[in-house]
Design a protein around this motif. Structure first.
Motif, short mmCIF file in Angstrom:
data_model
loop_
_atom_site.label_atom_id
_atom_site.label_comp_id
_atom_site.label_asym_id
_atom_site.label_seq_id
_atom_site.Cartn_x
_atom_site.Cartn_y
_atom_site.Cartn_z
N SER A 63 22.15 26.43 16.69
CA SER A 63 22.69 25.18 17.79
C SER A 63 22.31 23.86 17.10
O SER A 63 22.81 22.90 17.42
CB SER A 63 21.93 25.37 19.01
N GLU A 64 21.25 23.77 16.37
CA GLU A 64 20.82 22.63 15.81
C GLU A 64 21.68 22.00 14.97
O GLU A 64 21.84 20.99 14.82
CB GLU A 64 19.34 22.80 15.20
N LEU A 79 27.86 17.44 14.77
CA LEU A 79 28.23 16.44 15.94
C LEU A 79 27.86 15.03 15.52
O LEU A 79 28.65 14.08 15.46
CB LEU A 79 27.93 16.78 17.29
N VAL A 124 25.00 22.67 14.76
CA VAL A 124 26.17 22.23 15.68
C VAL A 124 25.50 20.56 16.06
O VAL A 124 26.70 19.75 15.97
CB VAL A 124 26.36 23.17 16.88
N SER A 125 24.55 20.38 16.50
CA SER A 125 24.32 18.99 16.91
C SER A 125 24.43 18.24 15.86
O SER A 125 24.81 16.87 16.09
CB SER A 125 22.84 18.90 17.55
#
Lengths: 182, 663
Positions: free
Chosen positions: A116-117, A123, A119-120
């Motif tokens: 998830s990190e 982005l 992904v951030s």
């Protein structure tokens, strides 16, 4: 649906009393708008400023002019444009708050991070228009037409932008994965 | 089909949005390409990944702060609305009944709970993060501490109570308002900012190519509203071009630049690269109001005058005391410099034209303040020469020049140390210690002067009037006290056709509370009112809203010109407006039209820009002079930033004056 009726109630309240109605709107949307801006600009302090500007603009507009048909999309449109304006002004300018940490490089991608990190971070590496596209469509649930409205694009341009953004995201994500050795 | 082609098509492939032929070709490629299959897998997971993003760090705390800030901001908004006669607007928009209901609700909320309604709704506003030091009371200054800069031959005089030196950025010095600080790498643009109370400050330093070269450093400060913190340069205080000194002999290797601008003293403290731990430089900026401040040639100040002493500066806790400068053991002793001519540290290319006056002679002389120097042109601005400032103290900052049009041999210079007057070729003589930002001489009684000032205390107002040639000053009326403090009148004009009529430009550091605008005095009764700009009113959300930057009046054509500064609302242009009936008895009937749009860059950056009408030469060919200050953000020469323009067709078309011959 509860959400829709709540929005409707807020809009009715705005029509009758901007202050009262705006409080309802703020309650409903501030968390989402703030988090959206955090993810878009990757800077919590800046996001706070931008969220405040967004709601102030909305407040003034609601008090002065006709009510938007789609409050949800309208607020995110204001937020997106406010963020882009701020980022345009900072384009040549990378802010370095004067702190000890700021004088050293932040944590590099070598730090092991979860997906998830990643992904951030991926982005954050994208052009902001691309990031806004992806966030609005996949995270905020905007339709392509709503994305087009928020970004000031035609529907076909918004679709193309969305496809390009997805490809760019994959590229950034895979590169980051390689950098951290995943 | 190459991998590159396939990757472009993968999102459409996943969505089933490809023609059958392309589907087949992509599928064929995928069979033999593991890398593209990996990307396909990622594309399929992408929607889920983005739908479940992690909570942004500190989101809960940020959300709480946002709630508190909104409460405060909406209170301000309500106050602003109330002040600007919002009730009528709301009445128009919502109907009187609804507006009255809102008012009643607000009042009831306050009465019932003792708290404003917005506070009830959003929570209490945060406590002020900074005490009222942002508007420190001006205190008389008696120079007792001197800091010498032998390199430049100047000393900085400041009161003993100031701790003018600290050992590093970020260390508070008593009496100084810390504006912000920044750390930056050694190449390219660098900045930093901090929001402090109701100011947010940006310190921008452009350095290239050699970090150590003082002449390569351009610094400016931008004071912006907290709600518009990102509006870089909404109001930029440009120190470049102001008289400044650099102190380079500080014991820890740091250096400071001191500059005076509009009644404030700015101090930029640069920490050298080695002290910041890597190839970077840090800068901290401070400001304080000053009543008097002088850059004095060191030859005159080598020995402190009798009766003064040099106390050790107060050293903040945790800081190794450093000796005042000088004396610094081991450092080179101050060397008197033969010539006391002021030397601006900041680069000479930064030459904004901040004031301009045209004499009413048949062969007009144009005087201008260019980069803080008084310059003169006898050929309508084509060629220039520096004009004598004999009689002025060395190094004094020049703010503006003004003329007595009925006696054009009488000129006025507004400086950081007061107002000076010259009659004919005589030397300049100080007539007042008022630090004025604008000046106009009455057309009937030459002893009546109108001056714009920075409003530092309640009751002062932004316009003051003297009936005795500048010896004493009184507020020009109750209407010119404009909230908040920190507002000033940047221009004042007297209508030569009707000397009882005046206009003034009011500007403020707090645009949210007091947008820049034009004050209007239409009669001898002395009542001032704010002139409506109609559809161009500031802070209306209109892309063509005008944050007034300056005015000029053509008495023959009866045209009042207004120029604008880029605001948060403007997109890619600023405007010159003109009012063809500016002398209308009913100020409400004055109408405005666009004389010129001036395009500003949005890309590659959204930068400051303003156009400021300066003066009109009403003789044929009529000339309207205006200065522009536009940051182009590209690789252009810095000379492009400041321009002096002239228009001979009432502002429709403009020529750039080359200004040859400037020193």
């Amino acid at each position: 649906m509860l959400t829709l009726s709540y929005r409707s109630q807020a809009m009715e309240s705005v029509r009758c009393s901007p202050v009262e109605g705006f409080a309802l709107i703020f309650e409903q949307y501030h968390a989402g708008i703030y988090r959206y801006l955090c993810r878009l600009v990757s800077d919590a302090d800046l996001a706070e400023d931008l969220a405040q500007q967004t709601f102030l603009k909305a407040y003034r507009a609601l008090a002065a002019g006709p009510q938007p048909d789609n409050l949800h999309a309208w607020l995110y449109t204001i937020a997106t444009h406010t963020a882009f304006s701020a980022l345009r002004r900072r384009r040549l300018i990378s802010w370095l708050p004067f702190t000890d940490e700021a004088l050293h490089h932040g944590p590099g991608p070598e730090a092991r991070v979860g997906e998830s990190e990643l992904v951030s971070q991926a982005l954050a590496r994208l052009p902001k228009q691309d990031a806004a596209c992806l966030l609005l469509h996949f995270h905020e649930g905007f339709s392509c037409a709503e994305v087009a409205q928020a970004l000031g694009l035609s529907l076909s341009a918004a679709k193309s932008r969305l496809y390009r953004a997805r490809e760019a995201f994959c590229e950034a994500y895979l590169r980051l994965s390689e950098e951290v050795g995943r | 089909m190459s991998c590159r082609d396939v990757r472009k098509l993968l999102p459409r492939y996943v969505d089933g949005d490809l023609p059958p032929l392309d589907v087949a070709r992509v599928a064929e490629h995928l069979e033999g390409c593991a890398d593209c299959r990996r990307r396909l897998e990622l594309q399929r997971r992408l929607a889920g990944m983005l739908a479940h993003l992690p909570e942004p760090k500190g989101a809960a705390a940020g959300e709480a702060r946002l709630r508190a800030r909104m409460a405060a901001a909406l209170e301000g908004e309500e106050r602003r609305r109330a002040r600007r006669g919002a009730l009528e607007r709301w009445g128009n928009a919502l109907g009187w009944a609804a507006a009255s209901a809102v008012g009643l609700l607000l009042i009831a909320g306050v009465i019932l709970t003792g708290r404003p309604l917005v506070e009830q709704r959003f929570g209490a506003p945060p406590p002020p993060t900074r005490p009222a030091t942002s508007q420190p009371a001006a205190t008389p200054i008696s120079p007792t501490v001197r800091y010498l800069s032998p390199e430049l031959g100047f000393s900085v005089e400041c009161p003993a109570a100031w701790t003018a030196r600290t050992s590093g950025p970020g260390v508070e010095a008593p009496g100084w308002l810390r504006l912000g600080s920044a750390g930056f790498a050694s190449d390219g643009y660098v900045q930093g900012d901090q929001a402090l109370g109701h100011y947010a400050i940006q310190v921008s330093v452009l350095q290239a190519p050699a970090p150590a070269a003082a002449e390569a450093v351009r610094a400016w400060l931008a004071i912006v509203d907290p709600g518009y913190r990102q509006a870089v340069g909404q109001r930029s205080t440009t120190l470049a071009g102001e008289p400044a000194v650099e102190l380079t002999n500080l014991p820890d290797g740091s250096r400071e630049v001191w500059a005076v601008h509009e009644g404030r003293l700015y101090r930029l403290h640069f920490l050298p690269p080695q002290a910041s731990g890597r190839d970077a430089v840090a800068v901290a900026a401070y400001e304080r109001f000053v009543q008097s401040f002088a850059f004095v040639p060191s030859a005159e100040t080598a020995a402190p005058p009798a009766g003064t002493s040099t106390p050790a500066p107060t050293t903040p806790p945790g800081v190794t005391p450093t000796a005042p400068v000088p004396p610094t053991p081991g450092s080179p002793s101050p060397t008197p410099v033969p010539s006391p001519t002021p030397t601006a540290v900041l680069p000479t290319y930064a030459r904004p034209v901040t004031s301009l006056a045209v004499t009413p002679h048949e062969q007009p002389i144009v005087y201008a303040i260019v980069g803080g120097r008084l310059c003169r042109s006898a050929d309508r601005g084509a060629t220039w020469a520096e004009e004598s400032i004999a009689g002025l103290p060395a190094g004094v900052s020049l703010n503006a020049v003004a003329l007595d049009f009925r006696h054009p041999e009488t000129m006025y210079l507004l400086t950081g140390q007061g107002i000076y007057r010259r009659q004919g070729p005589a030397a300049w003589q100080r007539i007042s210690d008022l630090q004025a930002t604008a000046l106009a001489v009455d057309m009937v009684d030459a002893n009546t002067l109108w001056a714009g000032v920075l409003q530092k205390e309640a009751g002062q107002g932004v316009i003051v009037c003297s009936r005795d040639g500048g010896r004493t000053w009184q507020p020009a009326g109750p209407e010119v006290e404009i909230s908040p403090l920190g507002t000033w009148a940047a221009d004042i004009l007297v209508n030569p056709n009707d000397p009882s009529m005046l206009w003034a430009v009011v500007r403020s550091n707090r645009r949210d509370l007091a947008p820049a605008g034009v004050l209007y005095r239409g009669d001898r009764e002395g009542h001032w009112q704010r002139l409506s700009l109609g559809a161009f009113e500031p802070a209306t959300g209109n892309v063509d809203s005008v944050e007034v930057a300056g005015i000029a009046y053509d008495p023959n054509a009866n045209l009042l010109f207004v120029g604008s500064e880029r605001s948060n609302e403007n997109a890619g242009r600023i405007l010159v407006l003109r009012a063809p009936n500016a002398d209308a008895a009913d100020a409400g009937s004055i109408r405005w039209e666009v004389a010129k749009y001036i395009a500003l860059p949005i890309e590659p950056c959204y930068a400051p820009g303003l156009v400021r009408p300066l003066a009109v030469d009403a003789r044929a060919p009529r000339s309207l002079y205006a200065a522009t200050d536009i940051v182009w953000c590209g690789d252009e020469s810095p000379l492009d930033r400041y321009r002096l323009l002239a228009s001979h067709d009432d502002g429709a078309n403009w020529d750039t004056l080359q200004m040859t011959g400037l020193p």
